[in-house]
Design an enzyme around this catalytic site. Sequence first.
Site, mmCIF file in Angstrom:
data_model
loop_
_atom_site.group_PDB
_atom_site.id
_atom_site.type_symbol
_atom_site.label_atom_id
_atom_site.label_comp_id
_atom_site.label_asym_id
_atom_site.label_seq_id
_atom_site.Cartn_x
_atom_site.Cartn_y
_atom_site.Cartn_z
ATOM 1 N N SER A 36 -36.191 24.978 -44.551
ATOM 2 C CA SER A 36 -36.849 25.946 -43.677
ATOM 3 C C SER A 36 -36.125 27.255 -43.699
ATOM 4 C CB SER A 36 -36.880 25.669 -42.254
ATOM 5 O OG SER A 36 -35.402 25.389 -41.875
ATOM 6 N N GLU A 37 -34.780 27.288 -44.365
ATOM 7 C CA GLU A 37 -34.167 28.451 -44.380
ATOM 8 C C GLU A 37 -33.044 28.079 -45.577
ATOM 9 O OE1 GLU A 37 -35.683 29.890 -40.848
ATOM 10 O OE2 GLU A 37 -34.451 27.995 -41.063
ATOM 11 N N THR A 38 -32.753 28.971 -46.449
ATOM 12 C CA THR A 38 -31.576 29.162 -47.576
ATOM 13 C C THR A 38 -30.972 30.433 -47.121
ATOM 14 O OG1 THR A 38 -32.784 27.797 -48.958
ATOM 15 C CG2 THR A 38 -31.178 29.046 -49.990
#
Length: 229
Positions: A46-48
């Site tokens: 969902s996020e990096t």
Amino acid sequence: MTSFDVLRVFCGPGGGYGNELGVVRDGSVLPDPDDRQAFAAKLGFSETVFVDDPERGVIDIYTPTLRLPFAGHPCVGTAWLLDVPELVTPAGVVGARLDGEFSWIEARAEWAPPRTLRQYGSAAEVDALPVPAPGEWIYAWAWEDESAGRVRARAFPGRDDGIDEDEATGAAALLLTHELGRALNIIQGKGSQILTAPGPEGWIEVGGRVRQAGFSSPSGGTSWGHPQR
């Protein structure tokens, strides 16, 4: 191959669940924003996060499809990994601290991306919700115990990028805390836990447990910890 850590952020009391996060500790290996966006899409979390200065805590955050000026679970997880007193994001400087098993950040509600906070009458109603069609970003919540500040929540990003539901979202918890004006103990997704506490002058603390889930090295080797339960 670009090396990266995999963390689980906002784990439950037993250490399970949590939202997976990719962290590239050496952001200089992918300095171009387009390359970072492509890499975040390839990882599919969902996020990096890309760390541009580990000592100062300068970070750059991406979903699979867009760059974010601020996000909750990436900041909580990266602060735990780097063990720094603050993180520098495009939205502002995020305070950070470790307190026992919890990693905490301090941020402002206006830094969070827009979310639709939708209250339901019971936790059972939230549990029964189907994933909505892509569209608005919805944070569905209900009181489990209003007097104790206990909340049941689920998050639907409304994006068409394979992330139908976020297991744990600190930015949405930040917005809900701002709206309600009180400390919250949130159980989100399948069993993740998010703690919040409003502070002076509009600052809000968001905290949770972080666990190392894996590491991928430049040589191509990958080591994974306990899977999400």
